[in-house]
Design an enzyme around this catalytic site. Sequence first.
Site, PDB file in Angstrom:
ATOM      1  CE  LYS A   1     -75.764  54.566  44.287  1.00 34.97           C
ATOM      2  NZ  LYS A   1     -75.783  53.144  44.749  1.00 34.97           N
TER       3      LYS A   1
ATOM      4  CD  GLU B   1     -60.946  58.183  49.008  1.00 39.56           C
ATOM      5  OE1 GLU B   1     -62.110  58.645  49.312  1.00 39.56           O
ATOM      6  OE2 GLU B   1     -60.637  57.114  49.507  1.00 39.56           O
TER       7      GLU B   1
ATOM      8  N   GLY C   1     -72.845  50.805  43.395  1.00 32.75           N
ATOM      9  CA  GLY C   1     -71.414  51.454  42.620  1.00 32.75           C
ATOM     10  C   GLY C   1     -70.853  50.243  41.832  1.00 32.75           C
ATOM     11  NE  ARG C   2     -70.691  45.484  45.827  1.00 36.37           N
ATOM     12  CZ  ARG C   2     -71.329  46.353  46.596  1.00 36.37           C
ATOM     13  NH1 ARG C   2     -71.158  47.337  46.989  1.00 36.37           N
ATOM     14  NH2 ARG C   2     -72.270  45.748  47.605  1.00 36.37           N
TER      15      ARG C   2
ATOM     16  CD  GLU D   1     -67.631  47.942  47.993  1.00 35.51           C
ATOM     17  OE1 GLU D   1     -66.550  48.818  48.311  1.00 35.51           O
ATOM     18  OE2 GLU D   1     -68.369  48.725  47.033  1.00 35.51           O
TER      19      GLU D   1
ATOM     20  CG  HIS E   1     -43.430  33.043  33.553  1.00 37.00           C
ATOM     21  ND1 HIS E   1     -42.533  32.180  33.364  1.00 37.00           N
ATOM     22  CD2 HIS E   1     -44.267  32.912  32.409  1.00 37.00           C
ATOM     23  CE1 HIS E   1     -42.931  31.545  32.121  1.00 37.00           C
ATOM     24  NE2 HIS E   1     -43.925  32.100  31.570  1.00 37.00           N
TER      25      HIS E   1
ATOM     26  CE  LYS F   1     -66.300  55.206  52.015  1.00 36.17           C
ATOM     27  NZ  LYS F   1     -67.438  55.341  51.046  1.00 36.17           N
TER      28      LYS F   1
HETATM   29  O1  F6P Z   1     -65.585  52.069  48.731  1.00 38.77           O
HETATM   30  C1  F6P Z   1     -67.003  52.279  49.128  1.00 38.77           C
HETATM   31  C2  F6P Z   1     -67.738  52.906  47.851  1.00 38.77           C
HETATM   32  O2  F6P Z   1     -68.892  53.314  48.292  1.00 38.77           O
HETATM   33  C3  F6P Z   1     -67.923  51.617  46.848  1.00 38.77           C
HETATM   34  O3  F6P Z   1     -68.844  51.244  47.113  1.00 38.77           O
HETATM   35  C4  F6P Z   1     -67.913  52.878  45.534  1.00 38.77           C
HETATM   36  O4  F6P Z   1     -68.132  52.140  44.477  1.00 38.77           O
HETATM   37  C5  F6P Z   1     -66.902  53.907  45.996  1.00 38.77           C
HETATM   38  O5  F6P Z   1     -67.080  54.048  47.191  1.00 38.77           O
HETATM   39  C6  F6P Z   1     -67.095  55.183  44.957  1.00 38.77           C
HETATM   40  O6  F6P Z   1     -68.387  55.965  45.525  1.00 38.77           O
HETATM   41  P1  F6P Z   1     -68.960  56.995  44.813  1.00 38.77           P
HETATM   42  O7  F6P Z   1     -69.370  56.449  43.337  1.00 38.77           O
HETATM   43  O8  F6P Z   1     -70.067  57.436  45.428  1.00 38.77           O
HETATM   44  O9  F6P Z   1     -67.798  58.089  44.669  1.00 38.77           O
END
Ligand code: F6P
Length: 772
Positions: free
Chosen positions: A410, A416, A470-471, A557, A588, A713
């Site tokens: 987003k 990462e 995002g979620r 979240e 199980h 972060k």
């Molecule tokens: O972990 C925080 C967060 O901002 C989530 O809300 C989001 O889904 C994820 O990181 C990934 O963010 P992006 O889509 O901006 O890479």
Amino acid sequence: MMSTVDELCEALEVWRCYFQAPDIEDASAHTPPWEPLKLRLEAAVEAARGVQWAQEEAGRTRICWLLAEAGDALAVLAFSPPQQAVDVASGRTLQGPAAAACSFNCVVCGSGSTVGGYSLPKAIGLSGSLLYRFALGWQHLVVAGGRELRLCVQAFGSDDDEERSTKAHPTARYCGEQCSHADWRASHRRVCAELAAERHMSLISDIPQWKALADHVAAVKETHLKDLLQDDARTEAMIREEGGVYLDFCRQNATPETLKLLLDLGEAAGLKGKIEAMFAGQRINATEGRAVLHTALRAPRGADVQEGGRNVVPEVWEVLDKISAFTERVRSGEWKGATGKPLTNVVSIGIGGSALGPLFVHTALSTEPDAMAAASGRRLSFLANVDPVDTVRALHGLDAETTLVVIVSKTFTTAETMLNARTARAWLTERLGADAVAKHMVAVSTNLKAVADFGLDPANAFGFWDWVGGRFSVSSAVGVLPLSLHYGFPVMERFLQGMHAMDTHYRSAPLADNLPALLGLLNVWNSTFLGHATTALLPYQQALQHFAPHIQQLSMESNGKGVALDGTPLPFETGEIDFGEPGTNGQHSFYQLIHQGRVIPAEFIGVVRSQQEVYLQGEKVSSHEELMCNFFAQPDALACGKDAETLRAEGVPDQLVTHKTFSGNRPSLSILLPELNAYTLGQLLSLYEHRVATSGFVWGINSFDQWGVELGKVLANKVRGKVAEARATGRPLGADDGFCSSTSRLLNRFLESKPQAPQAGAPHNFPPGLRQ
Ligand code: F6P
């Protein structure tokens, strides 16, 4: 003119969020989006200059006049008639005079002139500024309704301002009437006292409906599910069905009275109004000043969903059409890789909301016959973790010539994802050359500039909007692009239709028959009132293997918050801990604990017709029926248990009786879907998205921001800098580096024990699994 008004309202709304707390003294200490907010407000004010405000309406004219008179300032009255007035703080739907009051969103600004002694630019930077007071007044204008004129006056009514004003204006006009400042002051103090009381009442836990439920807990604790389940009328009252989705919640620790009280709480919390505010594009994500419109992503082509004064549905469909055309080109082989081969492998790189939802949907459809046929000969994999082990897992064995990488982020800044994206780009270019990127890499983001800066052709970028969390983004290009590449767009269109069907139900059904609302209310009951911190998500369907991990993010979240919308610390817990595993595997694994250990409300999800059927000659039931027998048995085992008397009658030795006793009375609910296909999967996902929103609406929190992920972060950035510095200088980390001694020791241990780590500037180093 409307857009100016909208701009003003929006700017003011954001201001309001940051300036509600009465104890905010130093506005400039509130760093979040301070500078952008300031610029937005200034721009809005700039745009408002010279606008001729219609003044035909008596009330509006009066307020304009009053403000100008009181502050000797340019007064701007922004008039935005809401279709349905909703008090954003409490979610209550306003009617009558209150709704009329809600129509008046006022902003006061000085075009070089002053307001109560402060010029606007000064006010913006000022602690405890007039704008704060004004924003506060505006909030209460909405909340209190009916008292709008007094409250407008209150906006000017700090003692300081009043003194100055008194000198400048020996008399003021109050509600259109001439009155003395003494009267005004008295009125102002009374209103402030009332507002303070009202403010205290703004917590949901202070309202009588909440207290009624809290009092009711003791009565419910007297009951046992094995008895409650004997009552057919109760059972009948606790079953609902919508669009083939069957919900049975009669195994909740709840009586019909509980249900009634929960519905009362929902009404009192303004649930219907809040739902409507969400669908109508109001900026209910107040701390980020954003609308929450993931439902617009699955609205039909001809729908009208307004955000910021424009219908967003055409833009949504522009992206969907682009996805449809692009994925068809890739799938048909018309879009070829750099060496002329069709692209049959897709790697979707993203994390959190940019991975979990799409992975869940992918797994759920990968064994559905139609989707399976559509994906024949294709492979879709996900790379989320920055762990190089995950990189190898995702890329090992892939042929770069036939691989398309989709970078999903987003923000396009997530550390990462961006490192994984750079790794994938290096992996591709080492094999196919730099020019191959144009054919082998595409992106999904709201940040199209960053996509271009990364070196991707904007034509290969698929956008979405800041009003999609995002979620909640599975139904945006985040999920629809990679999944359409794999399954084809028509399959994903069915998925969107299923989501839309449940969205429509959520928006329109009365609370008592509203599946997501009921799930959300029951969740509040279990977690807050009965004190069960955890919920187990138990799909009896292996295809729903990644359901629990996705709902974990969606729910935790969203609802893992400690303050109400207005920033007041909450005196109760929100946000349950979600975990789960498909049945019967979970049986199980952790079912021992949920049968005889802690009480964990469980949500069972079953499917009538399996995606795949296996029947062996001579068996009593098919494999799927065997699975489903467990789906039906477990809720009763949890609810009814097994007592000592029964065990003794069965001849269980005395010393084992307590070990073998099941207390029962453990709550669960059951959801039965006719089958698991793209459409019903859409229904299920929308059901849970709205379940989460419902709980958040009732708790009075902002389910749509996630400030809680920021601190980690920031600290990781700091650690990154220090690790690189320590490597370059060979100097161990010490007290001056800003870490506590525990962290310094851990870091030094790590650095000393890893001498083989590459220095910055060294050439690419891929592990054997990724070498050519
Ligand atoms: O972990 C925080 C967060 O901002 C989530 O809300 C989001 O889904 C994820 O990181 C990934 O963010 P992006 O889509 O901006 O890479």
